[in-house]
Design an enzyme around this catalytic site. Structure first.
Site, PDB file in Angstrom:
ATOM      1  CG  ASN A  19       8.250  -1.782   0.927  1.00 47.26           C
ATOM      2  OD1 ASN A  19       7.609  -1.821   1.979  1.00 47.26           O
ATOM      3  ND2 ASN A  19       8.896  -0.699   0.530  1.00 47.26           N
ATOM      4  N   PRO A  44       0.787  -1.228   0.000  1.00 44.06           N
ATOM      5  CG  PRO A  44      -0.175  -1.144   2.111  1.00 44.06           C
ATOM      6  CD  PRO A  44       0.483  -2.093   1.147  1.00 44.06           C
ATOM      7  CG  ASN A  45      -0.310   4.369   1.143  1.00 42.12           C
ATOM      8  OD1 ASN A  45      -1.241   4.905   0.551  1.00 42.12           O
ATOM      9  ND2 ASN A  45      -0.445   3.850   2.345  1.00 42.12           N
ATOM     10  CG  HIS A  94      10.838  -1.898   5.423  1.00 36.94           C
ATOM     11  ND1 HIS A  94       9.477  -1.849   5.228  1.00 36.94           N
ATOM     12  CD2 HIS A  94      11.081  -3.016   6.135  1.00 36.94           C
ATOM     13  CE1 HIS A  94       8.927  -2.895   5.828  1.00 36.94           C
ATOM     14  NE2 HIS A  94       9.878  -3.621   6.372  1.00 36.94           N
ATOM     15  CE1 TYR A 113       8.709   5.311   3.119  1.00 38.74           C
ATOM     16  CE2 TYR A 113       7.128   7.122   3.016  1.00 38.74           C
ATOM     17  CZ  TYR A 113       7.605   5.982   3.637  1.00 38.74           C
ATOM     18  OH  TYR A 113       6.997   5.502   4.774  1.00 38.74           O
ATOM     19  CD  GLU A 151      10.059  -7.035   6.979  1.00 38.85           C
ATOM     20  OE1 GLU A 151      10.028  -8.160   7.532  1.00 38.85           O
ATOM     21  OE2 GLU A 151       9.859  -5.978   7.588  1.00 38.85           O
ATOM     22  NE  ARG A 154       9.596   6.699   8.698  1.00 43.82           N
ATOM     23  CZ  ARG A 154       8.667   6.449   7.780  1.00 43.82           C
ATOM     24  NH1 ARG A 154       8.785   5.389   6.998  1.00 43.82           N
ATOM     25  NH2 ARG A 154       7.638   7.256   7.642  1.00 43.82           N
TER      26      ARG A 154
HETATM   27  C1  DQA Z   1       7.949   1.336   4.256  1.00 40.05           C
HETATM   28  C2  DQA Z   1       7.915   1.651   5.759  1.00 40.05           C
HETATM   29  C3  DQA Z   1       6.522   1.468   6.329  1.00 40.05           C
HETATM   30  O1  DQA Z   1       6.516   1.790   7.715  1.00 40.05           O
HETATM   31  C4  DQA Z   1       5.554   2.384   5.619  1.00 40.05           C
HETATM   32  O2  DQA Z   1       4.242   2.185   6.096  1.00 40.05           O
HETATM   33  C5  DQA Z   1       5.609   2.275   4.132  1.00 40.05           C
HETATM   34  C6  DQA Z   1       6.914   2.152   3.498  1.00 40.05           C
HETATM   35  C7  DQA Z   1       9.322   1.640   3.635  1.00 40.05           C
HETATM   36  O3  DQA Z   1       9.560   1.177   2.502  1.00 40.05           O
HETATM   37  O4  DQA Z   1      10.145   2.350   4.239  1.00 40.05           O
HETATM   38  O5  DQA Z   1       4.612   2.346   3.464  1.00 40.05           O
HETATM   39  O6  DQA Z   1       7.683  -0.046   4.075  1.00 40.05           O
END
Ligand code: DQA
Length: 151
Positions: A74, A10-11, A100, A23, A98, A107
């Site tokens: 991710n 998501p996002n 990120h 990001y 995994e 954070r």
């Molecule tokens: C993320 C870190 C997560 O906490 C966040 O909700 C994201 C992106 C990252 O790639 O740093 O959507 O996975």
């Protein structure tokens, strides 16, 4: 030829526009193009999926069985609370790495916990888009039998 699936949750379709201080300014399609090129240079075939829906990610994990050597995931915010994605990772034999972009441990407190990490092959966090390249390197090493974490 080894084949990996790269799943962004998501996002992450908002990359480039979303909080660029955290990001970065690269869009998801630019990132995918860069990874594809890296894959070609290293004789690795990459497929990509982005979804904002937990169920779509779960089904992609189920369907990866027998089709991919490794999954790079991710899971976005699902990382921190999706026991359903965690169970899907446990249900398949394909290893999941995994990733990120940000360092989740530097954070907000709610990001410090990954409910997925215990069932993954490993976690890479905090290297921006390089996190994905490092994950591909790890996936290549694992696919060639060089998993150094004993897992
Ligand atoms: C993320 C870190 C997560 O906490 C966040 O909700 C994201 C992106 C990252 O790639 O740093 O959507 O996975």
């Amino acid at each position: 030829m080894v084949k990996f699936l790269i799943i962004n949750g998501p996002n992450l379709n908002m990359l480039g526009k979303r909080e660029p201080g955290i990001y970065g300014s690269q869009s998801l399609s630019e990132l995918e193009a860069e990874l594809k090129k890296y894959g070609q240079q290293h004789q690795v075939e990459l497929d990509f999926l982005q979804s904002n829906h937990e169920g779509v990610i779960i089904e992609a994990l189920h369907q990866a069985e027998g089709r991919y050597n490794c999954i790079i995931l991710n899971a976005g915010a699902f990382t921190h609370y999706s026991f359903a994605i965690r169970d899907a990772i446990s249900a398949i034999r394909v290893p999941v790495i995994e990733v990120h972009l940000s360092n989740i441990y530097a954070r907000e407190e709610f990001r410090h916990k990954s409910v997925l990490a215990p069932v993954t092959a490993g976690q890479i966090s905090g290297f921006g888009t390089l996190s994905y390249i490092l994950a591909i390197q790890g996936a290549i090493a694992m696919s060639r039998g060089g998993n150094s974490n004993g897992g």
